[in-house]
Design a protein around this motif. Structure first.
Motif, PDB file in Angstrom:
ATOM      1  N   SER A  22       0.831  -1.201   0.000  1.00  0.00           N
ATOM      2  CA  SER A  22       0.000   0.000   0.000  1.00  0.00           C
ATOM      3  C   SER A  22       0.868   1.256   0.000  1.00  0.00           C
ATOM      4  O   SER A  22       0.593   2.212  -0.725  1.00  0.00           O
ATOM      5  N   ARG A  23       1.903   1.257   0.809  1.00  0.00           N
ATOM      6  CA  ARG A  23       2.808   2.403   0.878  1.00  0.00           C
ATOM      7  C   ARG A  23       3.499   2.633  -0.465  1.00  0.00           C
ATOM      8  O   ARG A  23       3.576   3.763  -0.939  1.00  0.00           O
ATOM      9  N   PHE A  25       2.414   1.730  -3.418  1.00  0.00           N
ATOM     10  CA  PHE A  25       1.399   2.174  -4.373  1.00  0.00           C
ATOM     11  C   PHE A  25       1.160   3.673  -4.239  1.00  0.00           C
ATOM     12  O   PHE A  25       1.122   4.405  -5.239  1.00  0.00           O
ATOM     13  N   ILE A  26       0.999   4.145  -3.017  1.00  0.00           N
ATOM     14  CA  ILE A  26       0.752   5.570  -2.779  1.00  0.00           C
ATOM     15  C   ILE A  26       1.952   6.408  -3.195  1.00  0.00           C
ATOM     16  O   ILE A  26       1.797   7.458  -3.824  1.00  0.00           O
ATOM     17  N   GLU A  27       3.155   5.959  -2.878  1.00  0.00           N
ATOM     18  CA  GLU A  27       4.368   6.685  -3.274  1.00  0.00           C
ATOM     19  C   GLU A  27       4.475   6.785  -4.797  1.00  0.00           C
ATOM     20  O   GLU A  27       4.803   7.840  -5.338  1.00  0.00           O
ATOM     21  N   ALA A  29       2.046   6.576  -7.018  1.00  0.00           N
ATOM     22  CA  ALA A  29       0.985   7.445  -7.531  1.00  0.00           C
ATOM     23  C   ALA A  29       1.362   8.911  -7.355  1.00  0.00           C
ATOM     24  O   ALA A  29       1.172   9.726  -8.264  1.00  0.00           O
ATOM     25  N   ARG A  30       1.915   9.255  -6.214  1.00  0.00           N
ATOM     26  CA  ARG A  30       2.324  10.641  -5.982  1.00  0.00           C
ATOM     27  C   ARG A  30       3.480  11.034  -6.891  1.00  0.00           C
ATOM     28  O   ARG A  30       3.535  12.163  -7.385  1.00  0.00           O
ATOM     29  N   GLU A  36      -5.029  13.973  -6.293  1.00  0.00           N
ATOM     30  CA  GLU A  36      -5.699  13.434  -5.117  1.00  0.00           C
ATOM     31  C   GLU A  36      -6.976  14.199  -4.775  1.00  0.00           C
ATOM     32  O   GLU A  36      -7.752  13.764  -3.943  1.00  0.00           O
TER      33      GLU A  36
END
Length: 61
Positions: A22-23, A25-27, A29-30, A36
């Motif tokens: 999850s971490r 994936f978020i990194e 995407a950013r 967002e």
């Protein structure tokens, strides 16, 4: 013949959530510059789906 009641659906548990994935994936995407706020999604969605029309009250004639 009596009908059987439908079974209630249980909320899915998050036991299989991989925090590291999850971490990452978020990194990622950013890093790619994903919006967002949802503004880009709303703009694209409004191009595809027409706005809702107001219903006319038939009895108010």
């Amino acid at each position: 013949m009596a009908l059987r009641p439908k079974g209630s659906s249980k909320p899915k548990s998050q036991k299989n959530v991989d925090d590291e994935q999850s971490r990452r994936f978020i990194e990622t995407a950013r890093a790619l510059g994903v919006d967002e706020t949802g503004k880009e999604f709303e703009a694209a969605f409004s191009k595809i789906v027409p706005p809702r029309r107001k219903k006319r009250n038939k009895s108010a004639t």
